[in-house]
Design an enzyme around this catalytic site. Structure first.
Site, PDB file in Angstrom:
ATOM      1  CG  HIS A 147      -5.504  21.270  -3.264  1.00 55.40           C
ATOM      2  ND1 HIS A 147      -6.714  20.654  -3.032  1.00 55.40           N
ATOM      3  CD2 HIS A 147      -4.963  21.492  -2.041  1.00 55.40           C
ATOM      4  CE1 HIS A 147      -6.889  20.497  -1.731  1.00 55.40           C
ATOM      5  NE2 HIS A 147      -5.864  21.002  -1.104  1.00 55.40           N
TER       6      HIS A 147
ATOM      7  CD  GLN B 157      -2.802  19.697   9.690  1.00 55.56           C
ATOM      8  OE1 GLN B 157      -1.659  19.524   9.271  1.00 55.56           O
ATOM      9  NE2 GLN B 157      -3.638  20.526   9.086  1.00 55.56           N
TER      10      GLN B 157
END
Ligand code: PAF
Length: 281
Positions: free
Chosen positions: A37, A61
């Site tokens: 990230h 999701q």
């Protein structure tokens, strides 16, 4: 770093910055941040005046409720990491902020991207990804969105979303960060014990071996060999090891020597589902 919890306040702030001519780079995440990230944040800072990141574990999701409930949450550590990085703004909404009562999800026309590979094994997953990314893009309105290549199919789905919804946002895909063993960095790695973490390096080793054996002609057996090797090594399930057209993700069983290819893997180790991929050509 400034923290926002409300979408309308963040939007107001970012519109002001855009009017000042400041370009906005956006890194959406589900937290449990790692070096992968941070490489997205660095890439965003190189190309933009202001970097916005979001942390939101998106319920829509997850097709497996247990996976959602056990998704790693390390929010205090995440905030410290973002503060030390080049992140300027953190958006930390709750579920009600992203999906207020009365929210009606669109249906996104994703075509075969929704039925192959991850789409086949995680029904509804990519509609959920599109729902949250659509909401986030409408709030942040970034010049550039930064995503990791580890989620190869997700990158293609989000490129389709940007096109479908005509967002004025460029997509920048950042190469996968790996541990020294080759294991692709992932928030889910936090759920592996030390021994499994070492074992999980076999996924990348398998894909690399497959790449070294690739030549024109029938190629399915390369995938079968890696799947069998992983099962022998103690992985309990292989959803897929697949070679696909790098631009469409259609499966390729016989290679003409020219079509751009990517090899993708989804396997289970000690109940944890791990994915990885490498471009082959
Ligand atoms: O890749 C992820 O972390 C998520 O799928 C994303 C893009 C932040 C959407 O929830």
């Amino acid at each position: 770093m400034i923290l926002f919890k409300k979408g309308d306040e963040l939007k107001k702030y970012l519109i002001k910055k855009a009017v000042e001519g400041i370009s906005i780079g956006f890194v959406p995440t589900m937290g449990a941040l790692h070096e992968g990230h941070l490489s997205l944040i660095r890439a965003a800072k190189e190309k933009n005046g202001l970097v916005v990141s979001s942390i939101f574990v998106n319920p829509t999701q997850f097709n497996d409720q247990q996976d959602y409930l056990h998704y790693p949450k390390t929010i205090d550590q995440d905030i410290l990491l973002l503060e030390k990085s080049a992140c300027d703004v953190l958006f930390l909404p709750d579920v009600q902020e992203i999906y207020p009562s009365g929210y009606l999800p669109d249906h996104y026309a994703l075509g075969s991207l929704e039925t192959v590979l991850e789409g086949k094994y995680r029904p509804g997953h990519f509609q959920g990804v599109c729902q949250v990314v659509d909401r986030l893009l409408a709030i942040v309105m970034p010049s550039t969105l930064f995503l990791g290549q580890k989620d190869y199919q997700q990158c293609m789905v989000i490129a389709r979303l940007i096109h479908l919804k005509q967002y004025a946002t460029d997509l920048h895909i950042v190469p996968t960060m790996r541990e020294t063993s080759g294991l692709a960095m992932s928030s889910r790695n936090l759920r592996l014990n030390e021994q499994d973490r070492k074992k999980a390096a076999a996924i990348y080793a398998g894909l690399t071996h497959l790449k070294s054996r690739l030549k024109p002609g029938k190629i399915q057996s390369l995938c079968d060999d890696i799947a069998n090797d992983l099962l022998r090594a103690g992985f309990e399930k292989v959803d897929y090891i697949s070679i696909a057209n790098a631009k469409t993700l259609d499966p390729v069983e016989e290679w003409d020597g020219e079509t751009a290819l990517v090899a993708l893997a989804a396997v289970f180790l000690s109940g944890i589902r791990l994915i990885d991929n490498i471009p082959l050509t």
